[in-house]
Design a protein around this motif. Structure first.
Motif, mmCIF file in Angstrom:
data_model
loop_
_atom_site.group_PDB
_atom_site.id
_atom_site.type_symbol
_atom_site.label_atom_id
_atom_site.label_comp_id
_atom_site.label_asym_id
_atom_site.label_seq_id
_atom_site.Cartn_x
_atom_site.Cartn_y
_atom_site.Cartn_z
ATOM 1 N N HIS A 24 33.722 -54.238 15.564
ATOM 2 C CA HIS A 24 32.542 -52.323 15.092
ATOM 3 C C HIS A 24 31.702 -52.331 15.551
ATOM 4 O O HIS A 24 30.865 -52.185 16.726
ATOM 5 N N LEU A 25 31.159 -53.860 16.030
ATOM 6 C CA LEU A 25 30.196 -54.311 16.484
ATOM 7 C C LEU A 25 30.568 -53.680 18.028
ATOM 8 O O LEU A 25 29.671 -53.106 19.092
ATOM 9 N N VAL A 26 31.456 -53.905 18.872
ATOM 10 C CA VAL A 26 31.924 -53.678 20.177
ATOM 11 C C VAL A 26 31.499 -52.071 20.383
ATOM 12 O O VAL A 26 31.775 -51.466 21.335
ATOM 13 N N GLU A 27 32.268 -51.426 19.131
ATOM 14 C CA GLU A 27 32.226 -49.837 18.833
ATOM 15 C C GLU A 27 31.057 -49.497 19.280
ATOM 16 O O GLU A 27 31.136 -48.647 20.059
ATOM 17 N N TRP A 28 29.815 -49.900 19.297
ATOM 18 C CA TRP A 28 28.521 -48.825 19.227
ATOM 19 C C TRP A 28 27.642 -49.975 20.594
ATOM 20 O O TRP A 28 26.574 -49.165 20.161
ATOM 21 N N CYS A 29 28.409 -50.976 20.710
ATOM 22 C CA CYS A 29 27.085 -52.302 21.782
ATOM 23 C C CYS A 29 28.650 -52.297 22.616
ATOM 24 O O CYS A 29 28.964 -53.939 22.532
ATOM 25 N N PRO A 30 28.862 -51.703 23.566
ATOM 26 C CA PRO A 30 30.281 -52.047 24.058
ATOM 27 C C PRO A 30 29.898 -53.224 25.441
ATOM 28 O O PRO A 30 31.085 -54.164 26.180
ATOM 29 N N ALA A 80 40.384 -60.457 18.915
ATOM 30 C CA ALA A 80 40.647 -60.899 20.908
ATOM 31 C C ALA A 80 41.518 -59.843 21.335
ATOM 32 O O ALA A 80 40.920 -59.345 23.001
ATOM 33 N N ASP A 81 42.627 -59.465 21.082
ATOM 34 C CA ASP A 81 43.982 -58.736 22.189
ATOM 35 C C ASP A 81 43.357 -57.503 21.752
ATOM 36 O O ASP A 81 43.619 -56.564 23.369
ATOM 37 N N ASP A 82 43.018 -57.295 20.756
ATOM 38 C CA ASP A 82 43.056 -55.626 20.420
ATOM 39 C C ASP A 82 41.747 -55.096 21.181
ATOM 40 O O ASP A 82 41.732 -54.196 21.922
ATOM 41 N N ILE A 83 40.794 -55.981 21.697
ATOM 42 C CA ILE A 83 39.353 -55.470 21.549
ATOM 43 C C ILE A 83 39.528 -55.805 23.082
ATOM 44 O O ILE A 83 39.052 -54.509 23.471
ATOM 45 N N ALA A 84 39.937 -56.880 23.428
ATOM 46 C CA ALA A 84 40.274 -56.804 25.255
ATOM 47 C C ALA A 84 40.322 -55.394 25.268
ATOM 48 O O ALA A 84 40.678 -55.396 26.735
ATOM 49 N N ASN A 85 41.710 -55.098 25.029
ATOM 50 C CA ASN A 85 42.870 -53.765 25.525
ATOM 51 C C ASN A 85 42.051 -52.580 24.785
ATOM 52 O O ASN A 85 42.838 -51.432 25.464
ATOM 53 N N TYR A 86 41.132 -52.059 24.763
ATOM 54 C CA TYR A 86 40.137 -51.097 24.140
ATOM 55 C C TYR A 86 41.109 -50.734 23.274
ATOM 56 O O TYR A 86 41.118 -49.501 23.407
ATOM 57 N N ALA A 87 41.526 -51.040 22.832
ATOM 58 C CA ALA A 87 42.133 -50.580 21.534
ATOM 59 C C ALA A 87 41.395 -49.473 20.445
ATOM 60 O O ALA A 87 40.338 -49.748 20.140
ATOM 61 N N THR A 88 42.128 -49.166 19.523
ATOM 62 C CA THR A 88 41.265 -47.664 18.599
ATOM 63 C C THR A 88 41.770 -49.088 17.178
ATOM 64 O O THR A 88 40.915 -47.961 16.959
ATOM 65 N N ASP A 102 32.345 -58.518 26.172
ATOM 66 C CA ASP A 102 33.288 -59.779 27.179
ATOM 67 C C ASP A 102 33.033 -61.424 26.230
ATOM 68 O O ASP A 102 33.579 -61.524 26.121
ATOM 69 N N GLU A 103 31.745 -61.099 25.558
ATOM 70 C CA GLU A 103 31.596 -62.449 24.349
ATOM 71 C C GLU A 103 31.899 -62.153 23.343
ATOM 72 O O GLU A 103 32.217 -63.874 23.214
ATOM 73 N N VAL A 104 32.397 -61.041 23.234
ATOM 74 C CA VAL A 104 33.490 -61.048 21.668
ATOM 75 C C VAL A 104 34.247 -61.647 21.905
ATOM 76 O O VAL A 104 34.978 -62.470 21.109
ATOM 77 N N VAL A 105 35.593 -61.049 22.925
ATOM 78 C CA VAL A 105 36.189 -61.852 23.380
ATOM 79 C C VAL A 105 36.031 -62.881 22.914
ATOM 80 O O VAL A 105 37.162 -63.691 22.938
ATOM 81 N N ARG A 106 35.300 -63.977 24.341
ATOM 82 C CA ARG A 106 35.320 -65.230 24.346
ATOM 83 C C ARG A 106 35.204 -65.429 23.221
ATOM 84 O O ARG A 106 35.937 -66.816 22.784
ATOM 85 N N ARG A 107 34.568 -65.119 22.287
ATOM 86 C CA ARG A 107 34.289 -66.122 20.872
ATOM 87 C C ARG A 107 35.709 -66.078 20.416
ATOM 88 O O ARG A 107 35.407 -66.935 19.625
ATOM 89 N N LEU A 108 36.042 -64.925 20.061
ATOM 90 C CA LEU A 108 37.418 -65.141 18.850
ATOM 91 C C LEU A 108 38.678 -65.890 20.226
ATOM 92 O O LEU A 108 38.927 -66.589 19.401
#
Length: 329
Positions: free
Chosen positions: A273-279, A309-317, A283-289
């Motif tokens: 959800h963080l990435v949803e409102w703060c795109p 990490a895969d879902d966020i990196a791949n822009y999954a909804t 990259d940092e979120v995926v790295r940390r995951l």
């Protein structure tokens, strides 16, 4: 019991501290109670006389019922459909084939009412049994009733606090509830606070208070010893999906390395959800995951972090469901 209008936020906080100290002394433990589910309270119950069309002039006699330490006057109607009784004090009715059967049914029907009143009385440590509505109380009582083991009472207190949020009385006390580690029923209260903090500025209008609340949620997640009432899950959602500030985002990312596995699980879910409102954090979120997926002590969390990490990196909804630990089954 209702409080006057001269209260301040510091006074509500002080009264909460007194309540917590007295509660620990009375209960004799600080061990947390796993809360049950909320059971909505509906009162008065459906009137039996309505189903049988008992006329008003049928209520011609009177009985007395001893129930839960109280004497109740009971109006009685004897009809072809049975014996009906009603307590005007409690707005409750019952039917039986005999007067004795009706009185037993009436006593049984009063159980939810007295259990609720006793839960309120016990939580507030009042000398006499409370009879009335939570809305008739005041800010101090509402804050204290968030700790009621009856979750429907706590929910009603939460609604009253939400209704009076503009008074500015509640922010510091609610932050303190998140930090409490003394009251056995603190998870009930903490869930209520987290639910209110989905609209944090309503309760903490200043930046200082909002920062204090964010830090309290972060600390709660970092050391969470359990996920009772889904408090840890809720805390992550509030940080990642509702507060929506840079400070909240940093706090949530910190919790990917929390000492608590429940906190890490919550954070790994909420960064979606963080990435949803703060795109810009993607990259940092995926790295940390990815780091979490390779290093976390919990195998279930390593797998979960990898999927997230895969879902966020791949822009999954959408994202995978969080794992359930063995002790939670």
């Amino acid at each position: 019991m209702a409080q006057g209008t001269t209260l301040t936020a510091d006074e509500v906080l002080g009264r909460l501290e007194t309540f917590l100290t007295r509660s620990v002394e009375r209960l004799g433990t600080t061990d947390v109670n796993p809360p049950g589910h909320r059971v909505p309270f509906h009162w008065p119950p459906h009137a039996a006389s309505v189903d049988y069309c008992v006329p008003a002039d049928a209520w011609t006699s009177r009985e007395s019922l001893r129930a839960f330490g109280e004497e109740l006057d009971v109006d009685v109607a004897v009809t072809d459909a049975g014996v009906f009784g009603r307590s005007r004090k409690l707005w409750n009715e019952a039917r039986g084939e005999t007067t004795a059967e009706m009185l037993d049914a009436l006593r049984e029907g009063c159980v939810p009412y007295f259990e609720r009143m006793d839960a309120i009385t016990g939580t507030l440590m009042a000398a006499d049994r409370f009879h009335g509505s939570v809305r008739d109380l005041g800010p101090v009582e509402w804050v204290c009733l968030l700790f009621c083991p009856d979750r429907d009472v706590a929910n009603e207190a939460k609604i009253e606090i939400e209704t009076h949020a503009s008074s500015g009385l509640f922010g510091p006390a609610l932050v303190q509830i998140l930090r409490d580690d003394r009251h056995p029923d603190r998870r009930v209260a903490q869930w209520c606070v987290l639910d209110m903090f989905e609209d944090l500025p309503a309760f903490c209008p200043t930046e200082v208070c909002q920062s204090q609340a964010t830090a309290a949620i972060r600390d709660f997640l970092f050391d969470a010893p359990d996920d009772y009432a889904r408090c840890a899950y809720k805390a992550g959602v509030v940080l990642g999906g509702h507060i929506c500030t840079e400070e909240a985002g940093r706090a949530l990312m910190d919790c990917l390395e929390a000492s608590s596995k429940y906190g890490r699980r919550s954070a790994a879910h909420a960064v979606f959800h963080l990435v949803e409102w703060c795109p810009s954090t993607r990259d940092e979120v995926v790295r940390r995951l990815r780091v979490m997926a390779s290093q976390d002590d919990e195998p279930l969390l390593r797998t979960f972090a990898s999927y997230m990490a895969d879902d966020i990196a791949n822009y999954a909804t959408d994202h995978v469901l969080e794992p359930v630990f063995p002790e939670e089954d």
